[in-house]
Design an enzyme around this catalytic site. Sequence first.
Site, PDB file in Angstrom:
ATOM      1  CB  SER A 107      -0.897   0.002   1.244  1.00 23.72           C
ATOM      2  OG  SER A 107      -1.533   1.255   1.423  1.00 23.72           O
ATOM      3  CE1 TYR A 110      -4.103  -2.242   5.586  1.00 21.65           C
ATOM      4  CE2 TYR A 110      -3.083  -0.164   4.945  1.00 21.65           C
ATOM      5  CZ  TYR A 110      -3.682  -1.361   4.606  1.00 21.65           C
ATOM      6  OH  TYR A 110      -3.827  -1.693   3.269  1.00 21.65           O
TER       7      TYR A 110
END
Length: 340
Positions: A196, A209
Amino acid sequence: MMIIIAEFFVVILKVLWAFVTAGAKWVVRPKEKSVAGQVCVITGAGSGLGRLFAKEFARRRAMLVLWDINSQSNEETAEMVRQIYHELDTPITKDGPVGGVEEVPPFQPQVYTYVCDVGKRESVYSTAEKVRREVGEVDILINNAGVVSGHHLLECPDELIERTMVVNCHAHFWTTKAFLPKMLELNHGHIVTVASSLGLFSTAGVEDYCASKFGAIGFHESLSHELKASEKDGINMTLVCPYLVDTGMFKGCRIRKEIEPFLPPLKPEFCVKQAMRAILTDQPMICTPRIVYMVNFMKSILPFEAIVCMYRFLGADKCMYPFLAQRKEAMNNNEAKNGI
């Protein structure tokens, strides 16, 4: 001393040549390699990007091995893949032995589904052994499975933090350890890390995350260097770092409304098509959209306070807060229902 100087100039030439070849790929699109008949394992294949990756590889006649913790959604993806195989199921012809033309049955790829919790290494290793026994050796590994807790750090249970780290990062170690040995033996394979942009630069409210994606990228880069050091040039690595993708994982995430039209959430189909192009041309890294490259570079050279100013201007400093609020509200509603 002269040898060192000579080697230094050789390195400079190689670096310049790397720039030239990279620039040339912008002008002349590299030819995509064939993955027909190759065994491709995709984790988190039951939904989102994993499902789209499965469909794209199916269109290229790869043999799909789908892993997901949810059996029902995984089977739904498999059915979509079978439908694609069926649409591609047309006979081909070739010249016969006496000048005629004979029909050749097309290659019949198959799809296999396995329920696997990549957050548990025993599940990963046992499922990998089943794959080797029932399907064969793996050519392509797509480490795609991911989760998000959706809590501020001080409100997040330790169990959810651990779960995020294990699924998003540690699982990459285990799947790679399961399939890399045979790739090394054959000097053939491809490992894809679906990370990501939040593994390149972070934002507030999603510490677990971001940490897990930073870890996955660190693992990917270190493994890439290890393969280069081992001179295993037949094994390729591709790192996929998309901006916010509209899969529902971060539903409610918003940047500044005036900026949002210029940086909208990515369509999942577009994200996967860009990633597939990178994978099939053995591109080491793909960031989508391209502005992510610039943001990552600027993060490396600007003072932290300058970055904070830019975040505040873009509305990126608190972009996750609406998402976190929605998750908290949904959890409270579920607790209220269960209480009733």
